[in-house]
Design a protein around this motif. Structure first.
Motif, PDB file in Angstrom:
ATOM      1  N   UNK A  77       0.851  -1.185   0.000  1.00  0.00           N
ATOM      2  CA  UNK A  77       0.000   0.000   0.000  1.00  0.00           C
ATOM      3  C   UNK A  77       0.892   1.241   0.000  1.00  0.00           C
ATOM      4  N   UNK A  78       0.732   2.135  -0.972  1.00  0.00           N
ATOM      5  CA  UNK A  78       1.642   3.285  -1.056  1.00  0.00           C
ATOM      6  C   UNK A  78       1.565   4.226   0.142  1.00  0.00           C
ATOM      7  N   UNK A  79       0.386   4.344   0.748  1.00  0.00           N
ATOM      8  CA  UNK A  79       0.269   5.208   1.930  1.00  0.00           C
ATOM      9  C   UNK A  79       1.025   4.620   3.121  1.00  0.00           C
ATOM     10  N   UNK A  80       1.000   3.285   3.234  1.00  0.00           N
ATOM     11  CA  UNK A  80       1.769   2.625   4.288  1.00  0.00           C
ATOM     12  C   UNK A  80       3.264   2.664   3.960  1.00  0.00           C
ATOM     13  N   UNK A  81       3.558   2.608   2.668  1.00  0.00           N
ATOM     14  CA  UNK A  81       4.966   2.621   2.245  1.00  0.00           C
ATOM     15  C   UNK A  81       5.655   3.894   2.684  1.00  0.00           C
ATOM     16  N   UNK A  82       4.966   5.011   2.517  1.00  0.00           N
ATOM     17  CA  UNK A  82       5.580   6.300   2.848  1.00  0.00           C
ATOM     18  C   UNK A  82       5.754   6.491   4.355  1.00  0.00           C
ATOM     19  N   UNK A  83       5.101   5.617   5.137  1.00  0.00           N
ATOM     20  CA  UNK A  83       5.221   5.697   6.603  1.00  0.00           C
ATOM     21  C   UNK A  83       6.014   4.513   7.171  1.00  0.00           C
ATOM     22  N   UNK A 100      -3.974   5.425 -13.035  1.00  0.00           N
ATOM     23  CA  UNK A 100      -4.523   5.888 -14.304  1.00  0.00           C
ATOM     24  C   UNK A 100      -3.859   7.179 -14.744  1.00  0.00           C
ATOM     25  N   UNK A 101      -3.789   8.153 -13.842  1.00  0.00           N
ATOM     26  CA  UNK A 101      -3.225   9.461 -14.190  1.00  0.00           C
ATOM     27  C   UNK A 101      -1.707   9.471 -14.197  1.00  0.00           C
ATOM     28  N   UNK A 102      -1.112   8.605 -13.389  1.00  0.00           N
ATOM     29  CA  UNK A 102       0.338   8.632 -13.236  1.00  0.00           C
ATOM     30  C   UNK A 102       0.819   9.752 -12.335  1.00  0.00           C
ATOM     31  N   UNK A 103      -0.142  10.428 -11.701  1.00  0.00           N
ATOM     32  CA  UNK A 103       0.195  11.548 -10.806  1.00  0.00           C
ATOM     33  C   UNK A 103      -0.366  11.335  -9.406  1.00  0.00           C
ATOM     34  N   UNK A 104      -0.805  10.132  -9.088  1.00  0.00           N
ATOM     35  CA  UNK A 104      -1.339   9.837  -7.762  1.00  0.00           C
ATOM     36  C   UNK A 104      -0.294  10.181  -6.702  1.00  0.00           C
ATOM     37  N   UNK A 105      -0.645  11.103  -5.798  1.00  0.00           N
ATOM     38  CA  UNK A 105       0.357  11.654  -4.877  1.00  0.00           C
ATOM     39  C   UNK A 105       1.016  10.589  -4.016  1.00  0.00           C
ATOM     40  N   UNK A 106       0.232   9.623  -3.518  1.00  0.00           N
ATOM     41  CA  UNK A 106       0.796   8.584  -2.649  1.00  0.00           C
ATOM     42  C   UNK A 106       1.869   7.770  -3.381  1.00  0.00           C
TER      43      UNK A 106
END
Length: 323
Positions: A77-83, A100-106
């Motif tokens: 999970x990218x949100x867990x990854x950043x923590x 999809x966008x390639x700009x998902x902040x997480x």
């Protein structure tokens, strides 16, 4: 409120839109896809798949498909990854990031650390100019013209395309590794497929109790009764020591009826198939299935089961794997 016709039409339109989305990316499969496959095949570590929101569910599914087809993988999970969970990534791993966008902040926020770790990154996204695509070692195009959502907002066509691309990647890797149905059963011991295909032929024959045989002095009339009782359309022919001499199938009898009007009175040895294809009791059911499916000049549906001394133990039928 939609009426019946409108409900049907809406459902068909969604399927048409999503099918069109998948069809549109077929022509984009190119050297980038080859590179992605080669990166995964040569990695010394795990395939770590990440995404958030609806693409996160697609990431979960891709990771699960890779695991079940022999490629070590897990979802991050990218949100867990950043923590803190970025610590689970090593330079020997490979990352697949879906957005999809390639700009998902997480996801964008973890890209610099992934680069510092040194793990290659494959992007699956709909924007080749995005931060994610530009950061990636290899970009797979998942661009769609229209979501199935009438407002072009809810991720629908885009996630379907991501799912299809992930499946294409996983199945290509599976085939490149020579992953077989026996391997699949090995990784699915709890499923019906695994339970049956990982059984030995001996266990299956014992379970089905298909001891369809006749001794070599009997005639075709007797063989027909044994076939009828067994329900598999074949009978093994044995000698007095239970050594398999041959088999007779209902097809053999039908063909010989044209030649011998008095066929029912003929000895079984006169029309039996000598040296039939057999399977040893200690082989796996998955191996027996391959023998039947790849038999030349045409597939067969029954296999006599023998031991190491050619003693007849019973018959295996292709339908046994479904019982």
């Amino acid at each position: 409120m939609l009426n019946k016709n409108e409900i049907i039409q809406t459902a068909k339109q969604v399927l048409h839109t999503e099918a069109k989305g998948i069809k549109s990316i077929i022509s984009t499969i190119n050297e980038n896809f080859v590179k992605a496959v080669e990166l995964i095949l040569t990695t010394k570590g795990r395939v770590i798949v990440t995404g958030i929101g609806k693409p996160g569910y697609i990431a979960h599914k891709l990771s699960a498909t890779l695991m079940s087809t022999g490629t070590p993988s897990f979802y991050l999970h990218p949100a867990e990854a950043i923590h803190g969970d970025l610590g689970s990534i090593t330079k020997d791993d490979i990352i697949i990031a879906i957005s999809n966008s390639g700009e998902t902040s997480e996801i964008v926020n973890i890209l610099p650390t992934i680069k510092l770790i040194g793990a290659p990154l494959i992007s699956i996204c709909g924007n080749a100019s995005s931060t994610l695509a530009q950061f990636a070692s290899c970009h797979l195009n998942a661009q769609v013209q229209q979501e199935a959502c009438p407002h072009n907002l809810a991720p629908t066509t885009s996630t379907t395309v991501q799912l299809a691309l992930g499946d294409a990647l996983a199945i290509t890797i599976m085939q490149a590794k020579g992953f077989t149905d026996k391997d699949f059963a090995f990784y699915h011991p709890g499923g019906n497929l695994g339970k049956i295909r990982l059984k030995t032929v001996k266990n299956l024959v014992k379970m089905q109790n298909r001891k369809a045989f006749i001794t070599s002095e009997k005639n075709i009339y007797n063989a027909i009764f044994v076939m009828t009782d067994s329900g598999i359309g074949a009978v093994g022919v044995i000698d007095k020591n239970n050594i398999l001499l041959g088999i007779i199938t209902d097809g053999d009898i039908r063909r010989q009826l044209k030649v011998y009007p008095d066929l029912l009175n003929k000895n079984v040895k006169e029309i039996m198939i000598t040296n039939p294809t057999t399977i040893n009791e200690n082989q796996y059911v998955s191996e027996a299935i391959l023998v039947m499916e790849h038999h030349k000049p045409r597939p067969i549906t029954v296999l006599p089961v023998i031991d190491d001394k050619n003693h007849f133990l019973g018959m295996m039928h292709i339908t046994d794997i479904h019982h």
